[in-house]
Design a protein around this motif. Structure first.
Motif, PDB file in Angstrom:
ATOM      1  N   SER A 238       0.817  -1.170   0.056  1.00 25.07           N
ATOM      2  CA  SER A 238       0.047   0.062  -0.075  1.00 25.07           C
ATOM      3  C   SER A 238       0.844   1.161   0.083  1.00 25.07           C
ATOM      4  O   SER A 238       0.390   2.394  -0.567  1.00 25.07           O
ATOM      5  CB  SER A 238      -1.111   0.070   1.312  1.00 25.07           C
ATOM      6  OG  SER A 238      -0.168   0.034   2.405  1.00 25.07           O
ATOM      7  N   ILE A 239       2.254   1.000   0.647  1.00 28.71           N
ATOM      8  CA  ILE A 239       3.016   2.380   0.667  1.00 28.71           C
ATOM      9  C   ILE A 239       3.389   2.386  -0.756  1.00 28.71           C
ATOM     10  O   ILE A 239       3.560   4.046  -1.002  1.00 28.71           O
ATOM     11  CB  ILE A 239       3.893   2.281   1.578  1.00 28.71           C
ATOM     12  CG1 ILE A 239       4.883   3.309   1.927  1.00 28.71           C
ATOM     13  CG2 ILE A 239       5.047   1.019   1.060  1.00 28.71           C
ATOM     14  CD1 ILE A 239       5.966   3.352   2.749  1.00 28.71           C
TER      15      ILE A 239
ATOM     16  N   ASN B 186       1.485   2.529  -3.509  1.00 33.27           N
ATOM     17  CA  ASN B 186       0.363   3.219  -3.990  1.00 33.27           C
ATOM     18  C   ASN B 186       0.454   4.600  -3.372  1.00 33.27           C
ATOM     19  O   ASN B 186       0.153   5.556  -4.338  1.00 33.27           O
ATOM     20  CB  ASN B 186      -0.953   2.655  -3.722  1.00 33.27           C
ATOM     21  CG  ASN B 186      -1.234   1.199  -4.395  1.00 33.27           C
ATOM     22  OD1 ASN B 186      -1.015   1.262  -5.678  1.00 33.27           O
ATOM     23  ND2 ASN B 186      -1.664   0.066  -3.793  1.00 33.27           N
ATOM     24  N   LYS B 187       0.652   4.910  -2.000  1.00 30.43           N
ATOM     25  CA  LYS B 187       0.866   6.179  -1.675  1.00 30.43           C
ATOM     26  C   LYS B 187       1.997   7.123  -2.415  1.00 30.43           C
ATOM     27  O   LYS B 187       1.778   8.161  -2.648  1.00 30.43           O
ATOM     28  CB  LYS B 187       0.994   6.215  -0.221  1.00 30.43           C
ATOM     29  CG  LYS B 187      -0.054   5.565   0.534  1.00 30.43           C
ATOM     30  CD  LYS B 187       0.334   5.447   2.029  1.00 30.43           C
ATOM     31  CE  LYS B 187      -0.746   4.868   2.920  1.00 30.43           C
ATOM     32  NZ  LYS B 187      -0.640   5.019   4.379  1.00 30.43           N
TER      33      LYS B 187
ATOM     34  N   ASP C  12       0.635   8.104  -5.853  1.00 33.13           N
ATOM     35  CA  ASP C  12      -0.404   9.221  -5.752  1.00 33.13           C
ATOM     36  C   ASP C  12       0.195  10.251  -5.449  1.00 33.13           C
ATOM     37  O   ASP C  12      -0.051  11.368  -5.908  1.00 33.13           O
ATOM     38  CB  ASP C  12      -1.330   8.669  -4.675  1.00 33.13           C
ATOM     39  CG  ASP C  12      -2.522   7.496  -4.954  1.00 33.13           C
ATOM     40  OD1 ASP C  12      -2.381   7.256  -6.173  1.00 33.13           O
ATOM     41  OD2 ASP C  12      -2.937   6.948  -4.075  1.00 33.13           O
TER      42      ASP C  12
END
Length: 323
Positions: free
Chosen positions: A190-191, A193-194, A197
């Motif tokens: 998930s990091i 994806n951050k 983004d």
């Protein structure tokens, strides 16, 4: 509150303002502005990463899903555009550095803000986004071929392989590798994806910063080449008039829907100035300033043209087809 969408939708006006400020800064305090050239490589490296991070390289297979659009896209950018550029270049003086700058910028299709302009021009920005990996890979492969076809041994006399390859790897390949690595990482964590983004916020401000640094540091050197720069402006304007018409015809030939046809028009008319700029700056000192100026001039002409495109393409050139 400033959102990324608002920032992207108003980026053209931001760039225009930055260009005016940069030109004024470079002319008023040339000694200070001239020292900014040492920051150009670092700023462009971050810009390249930020743009590459938004290209869906990990979905390259999906890019081929709309084969009809991809074939039309390749036809416009690698058959129609080179023919138009070759014809227009016949109107320019036989000055190899000038021709090199024109060829570098006009033979490479845009892979970044063309997506935003397509959306503003009510085209299908999604097919444009999915095709960017193909456009980037093909232009990097075909650009040397076109330079050889158009310039032959003259290009060899200008381009020194060492600095040119160093710029290519340092400012294009390495940022590209980092962007792809983060995209792959984002699939598993998930990091990641951050980070992707967060990177999506970078293209507009770093493009503005790049324009400021390049224009402010180089504008004081342009007086020597002003007679040559003035000669390329009509060529750029002619290109922006001719290519939408040709692209529309090719869109009809491939029977594209309205949204995809508009995307094709924007792709055929919008060029990749800031991706090839690092290659121009890697040229020998006696020609790098001129070639960079030729490329930045195209950016200025293009930004003005895009403001016209986003209004005329959907309302005049390719209207919504009635069902």
């Amino acid at each position: 509150m400033i959102t990324r969408e608002k920032l992207e939708n108003n980026q053209v006006w931001l760039y225009v303002i930055i260009l005016v400020i940069a030109a004024g800064f470079g002319l008023i305090v040339p000694n200070i502005a001239g020292q900014l050239d040492i920051t150009i490589s670092a700023v462009i490296a971050v810009l390249m990463y930020s743009m590459f991070s938004q290209i869906p390289f990990t979905s390259l297979k999906e890019s081929f899903a709309n084969r009809r659009f991809i074939l039309a896209l390749l036809t416009v950018n690698y058959i129609a555009v080179p023919i138009v550029v070759w014809i227009l270049s016949e109107l320019l003086p036989e000055h190899p550095p000038l021709l090199l700058g024109v060829y570098l910028v006009l033979l490479t299709p845009c892979i970044d803000y063309v997506i935003v302009f397509t959306a503003l021009g009510r085209g299908n920005e999604k097919v444009m986004l999915m095709s960017t990996p193909i456009l980037f890979i093909t232009q990097m492969l075909l650009l040397p071929l076109y330079l050889w076809l158009f310039m032959g041994d003259e290009a060899k006399g200008i381009v020194e392989p060492g600095p040119f390859l160093e710029a290519f790897f340092g400012l294009i390949v390495i940022p590209l590798g980092i962007a792809i690595a983060i995209q792959l990482f984002a699939r598993k964590a998930s990091i990641g994806n951050k980070i992707v983004d967060l990177s999506a916020w970078l293209p507009v401000p770093f493009m503005a910063l790049t324009l400021f640094v390049v224009v402010a540091s180089q504008i004081g050197k342009l007086s020597t080449y002003m007679d040559l720069i003035i000669k390329v402006i009509p060529i750029y304007i002619a290109f922006m008039i001719i290519m939408p018409i040709i692209s529309r015809c090719i869109a009809k030939w491939f029977n594209l829907d309205t949204g995809s046809g508009r995307a094709l028009i924007f792709s055929g008319s919008t060029r990749n100035s800031l991706v090839v700029l690092p290659l121009a700056l890697a040229l020998p000192n006696d020609v790098s300033t001129l070639v960079a100026a030729i490329i930045v001039t195209q950016t200025i002409v293009e930004l003005i043209g895009e403001l016209i495109y986003i209004r005329l393409v959907p309302t005049l050139l390719l209207r919504q087809q009635k069902m």
